[in-house]
Motif scaffolding. Sequence first.
Motif, PDB file in Angstrom:
ATOM      1  N   TYR A  44     -57.320  30.910 -52.835  1.00  0.00           N
ATOM      2  CA  TYR A  44     -58.770  30.838 -53.014  1.00  0.00           C
ATOM      3  C   TYR A  44     -59.480  32.102 -52.547  1.00  0.00           C
ATOM      4  N   HIS A  77     -69.270  33.651 -48.921  1.00  0.00           N
ATOM      5  CA  HIS A  77     -70.225  32.788 -49.638  1.00  0.00           C
ATOM      6  C   HIS A  77     -69.760  31.358 -49.869  1.00  0.00           C
ATOM      7  N   ASP A  78     -68.441  31.117 -49.906  1.00  0.00           N
ATOM      8  CA  ASP A  78     -67.982  29.746 -50.154  1.00  0.00           C
ATOM      9  C   ASP A  78     -67.471  29.049 -48.896  1.00  0.00           C
ATOM     10  N   HIS A 136     -61.033  34.884 -54.660  1.00  0.00           N
ATOM     11  CA  HIS A 136     -62.323  34.761 -55.360  1.00  0.00           C
ATOM     12  C   HIS A 136     -63.454  35.468 -54.607  1.00  0.00           C
ATOM     13  N   ASN A 193     -66.545  33.583 -61.703  1.00  0.00           N
ATOM     14  CA  ASN A 193     -66.176  32.240 -62.159  1.00  0.00           C
ATOM     15  C   ASN A 193     -66.071  32.191 -63.686  1.00  0.00           C
ATOM     16  N   ASP A 211     -70.933  35.887 -58.148  1.00  0.00           N
ATOM     17  CA  ASP A 211     -70.096  34.684 -58.033  1.00  0.00           C
ATOM     18  C   ASP A 211     -69.924  34.044 -59.406  1.00  0.00           C
TER      19      ASP A 211
HETATM   20 MN    MN Z   1     -67.917  31.134 -55.303  1.00  0.00          MN
END
Ligand code: MN
Length: 715
Positions: free
Chosen positions: A44, A71-72, A47, A143, A139
């Motif tokens: 992950y 950010h996540d 990303h 994505n 982001d």
């Molecule tokens: Mn994200």
Amino acid sequence: MEQVELVERVRAYAPHASEDLLNRAYDFSVAAHGSQTRESGDPYYMHPVEVAGILTDMKLDADTIATALLHDTVEDTLATLEQIETQFGTDIARLVDGVTKLSLIEMPQTDENRQAENFRKLVLAMSNDIRVLLVKLADRLHNMRTLGFVKSEDKRRRVALETMEIYAPLAERIGMHHMKDELEDLSFSILRPEARESVLSRLEFLREQGSDLVPRITEQLQETLDPVAIRATVVGREKRPYSIWRKMEQDDVTFEQLSDIMAFRIMVEKTEDCYRVLGAVHARYPMVPGRFKDYISTPKRNNYRSLHTTVIGPEQNRVEIQIRTQEMHQIAEYGVAAHWQYKQHTENVDGNQYRWLRELLEILENASNPQEFLEHTKLEMFSDQVFCFTPKGELIAMPRGATPVDFAYAVHTDVGDTCVGARINGRLAPLRSQLRNGDQVEILRSAEPSPSPIWENFVITGKARSAVRRFVRKQQRSQYVELGRAIMKKSLRENNRRITNETMRRALKSLGRKTLEDLYISVGSGDIDKSTVINAIYPDPTVRERAGKILSRMRPRIGSARDRKETVPIRGLMPGVAVHMAGCCHPLPGERIIGIVTAGKGVTIHTIDCETLEQFNATPERWLDVSWDASADSDQFHVGRIETVLSNTPGSLSRLTTVIANNHANISNLKITDRSSDFYEFLIDIEVKDLSHLTGIIAALRAEPAINTVERVRG
Ligand code: MN
């Protein structure tokens, strides 16, 4: 991208950026995401690193890059905002929080155009720092690049649609054409794969037909510029499938001309060179009328500047040409971010990290079209607004400070009128709560309209306020009608008469009322005394005398110095002094009382526990020790005040008046203080003989099923 590479890229354009900050953010993100994976199977943490990489292309500051890395973490891992604040400071925590909040909202699934625009405004209003929006866009771009790995077709389409309708237009709005183009094309490939395929194969065909056309035209344009001796670079490119498709949809383009699929750009150093190049091109090739645009003298709203022209160019083809400087090009590609960069390079950093925000506002303010200006100065404009969702996903825009009641009225007047409660984001919340951006608001409704007058104290929209007023006025009228009729019915009965419309109508003319309703309202609201009505109905003196006798028993006789000798049942007063019962505590015979002397006015009687007495603590000489005279005339009436809550059921008000009448007391005033769908709250003044008379009435009222609570009011 490796950790080292990311740090290097930032340091390349921002030599003073904190390497330590970037490394710590990187490590925090890797640790927080742990063994999580993306649908592609990649770890992950790759990303956020890719998102950070996209932002280094825009040369954004270290705080933004750190925010991208983090950010996540708050939304998807065990990490908390508090941890981020402790380790990275309040600025980065605020930015991360902003991106997290943006991720939590989803575009409503409706086809309405207005909804998309409102949703764009919501996103802008929530990214009060433009860097939040830039991280969100990066982001979304990453994505979209990896959307093919997402297994659910539904989700792929939903994300692509949201990108097409919300994020691509937002990227364009802040001038980031490069990002807009890529977002659009990626969405296009998900939403209309067959359309994109047809564009691509047509492009392929045209390319085969006119092989090498792009380099040949490029070369000929370059030669055209030789005589003017300007340093210029000509770049040719094929247009993106989505922009070709949209042109075909909008402009009826037949897709035969090469100018429909390719575009040429001439890059120069100085602004004046743009016009000299234009002159050289027009001198050599005939221009197509109506296609020339000067966005240098009149920039677009997002500060896009360029010259556009179309000529019947080399090889007898229509050729689209854009002419611009390097700086204009950067701004066209990177928008806000580039503008900020240019300013930072040319000016010393003055420590004001928000200067770029002001500059953005300047860009927007320079927009030529006032409509566009309003549409795009969101950072100021939308801070006055709040955007909330209905449970069905419709967005409602309201002024900041709006409450669920404003929301209910904004949805529909009927919804407002029947509103009795609200759930905000699934939780019951007070109706006076202030709504926040992105809140989902569900209005709980009753079967019958029941706005409360107290709503007027907190609603902020004109629509809600006027609707509440209108409703309350209407309600009050019907309450007064009911009360006025009850008062008159009782008075007539005491006079051995029955209330009939015919009887009552006799009073209309002399009292100047048009309808019985008006008359009852006047009596109920206290504008007309009931004895006045009786006199108007029975001008015959003998009848009036009988009525008058009864009425006089019901009216308090205290308050006039003339009557005092016969009627004031109080001991300890000097002869000839005027006496008033205090309006704050309504003293009744049977209670301990105190007199307060006011020079020239007389004595005011308070109960011994009345709070008002505290004001006279410093002047003991004004206190008078008085008591009720138990042997005095027992016909004397005094006003006691009660507060009562009635069920909102038919007949409950008449039960109240009946109980009071059966106890030989009289209502002298009645006021509705609150009403909801289920209850009425009244303040009632009752003329009683003494304290035990009042407590007896209170007990009798409490025995009534339709009456919920009864309390004596003091002060
Ligand atoms: Mn994200």
